[in-house]
Write an enzyme that holds these catalytic residues in place. Sequence first.
Site, mmCIF file in Angstrom:
data_model
loop_
_atom_site.group_PDB
_atom_site.id
_atom_site.type_symbol
_atom_site.label_atom_id
_atom_site.label_comp_id
_atom_site.label_asym_id
_atom_site.label_seq_id
_atom_site.Cartn_x
_atom_site.Cartn_y
_atom_site.Cartn_z
ATOM 1 N N HIS A 205 32.115 15.619 10.031
ATOM 2 C CA HIS A 205 33.443 15.068 10.309
ATOM 3 C C HIS A 205 34.465 16.208 10.362
ATOM 4 C CE1 HIS A 205 32.863 10.525 9.390
ATOM 5 N NE2 HIS A 205 31.724 11.058 9.807
ATOM 6 N N CYS B 229 35.668 7.259 7.493
ATOM 7 C CA CYS B 229 34.882 6.699 6.402
ATOM 8 C C CYS B 229 35.784 5.839 5.530
ATOM 9 C CB CYS B 229 34.253 7.818 5.568
ATOM 10 S SG CYS B 229 33.390 7.180 4.128
ATOM 11 N N ASN C 257 34.576 11.423 13.179
ATOM 12 C CA ASN C 257 33.449 12.302 13.470
ATOM 13 C C ASN C 257 33.911 13.397 14.418
ATOM 14 O OD1 ASN C 257 30.983 10.653 12.452
ATOM 15 N ND2 ASN C 257 32.208 9.173 13.576
ATOM 16 N N ASP D 125 29.334 3.975 14.180
ATOM 17 C CA ASP D 125 30.164 4.691 13.210
ATOM 18 C C ASP D 125 31.608 4.829 13.693
ATOM 19 O OD1 ASP D 125 30.666 6.031 10.872
ATOM 20 O OD2 ASP D 125 29.778 7.924 11.491
#
Length: 305
Positions: free
Chosen positions: A209, A240, A249, A16
């Site tokens: 986040h 994102c 994050n 991620d």
Amino acid sequence: MAFPKQIRLVDVAPRDGLQNEPEAIDTDTKLELIDRLADAGLRHIEAASFVSPKWVPQMADHREVMTGLKRRPGITYSALTPNLKGLEAALECGVEEVAVFGAASEAFSHKNINCSIAESLERFAPVLERAKEANVRVRGYVSCVLGCPYEGEIAPAKVAEVAKALFEMGCFEVSLGDTIGTGTPLNAKRMLEAVAREVPMDKLAAHFHDTYGQALANLYAVLEEGIAVIDSSVAGLGGCPYAKGAAGNVASEDVVYLLDGLGIDSGVDLDKLAATGDWIIQAIGRPNRSKAGVATATKLSDTSG
């Protein structure tokens, strides 16, 4: 409610955290990041994503990453597998745990994976079935649990409905994602209360986040409710692509510093983790978004210098 005595941290930086980086990051750097995280005490690392390179070019070397790992006993190296094709490829690489990704927002689901929530859940059914056959655990993600870039606020009941569906399909754990980081502590508690009525608390994780600087406050709020699994990303890497302005994050270093202060055991060495954050941001030319990471790395360099 009393805080949990122990927390399992899932560091999602290799997947991620790096997936939206515009410049290709070489496989050796990814492998070293994973190894450094393991050395710092992380026992659960999300290592790769088996998606089409057309959609996520940064994850094109997923096979090389999963097969090149210096696997350590007691550590879970997981991978995102949104469909059966991705799962089969991951199984060939010896993956022990995979994840599927749903949303609590219809609009986000359409923008992100081009289908409705119901359709996305239908697509996951064969993935879970095949994973079960292969004796591989499946984790479920629910995104937009505290807000959506297209729909705004999301009803806690909707989050609970999607989380319950994933759990009932066979996901061993459901990670609740504040994808755009708009949540606040009271909203986080209310959302979790609704979900915990449908899914046992010990089967839930928080994936928050930090866009509005609320991630640590939100984590404190859900820790009070009994959450004992937290997703984070070293140096606060990631964001994102479908949520404009969404920061990364929550930083693993900040979470560990908070947990240490609360007397909650994470099994992670903050100094080693901060050194890892400092190393990766220099390797990829990104700012370090971890306050505790920057402070700890500075202190370490002062004492060593």
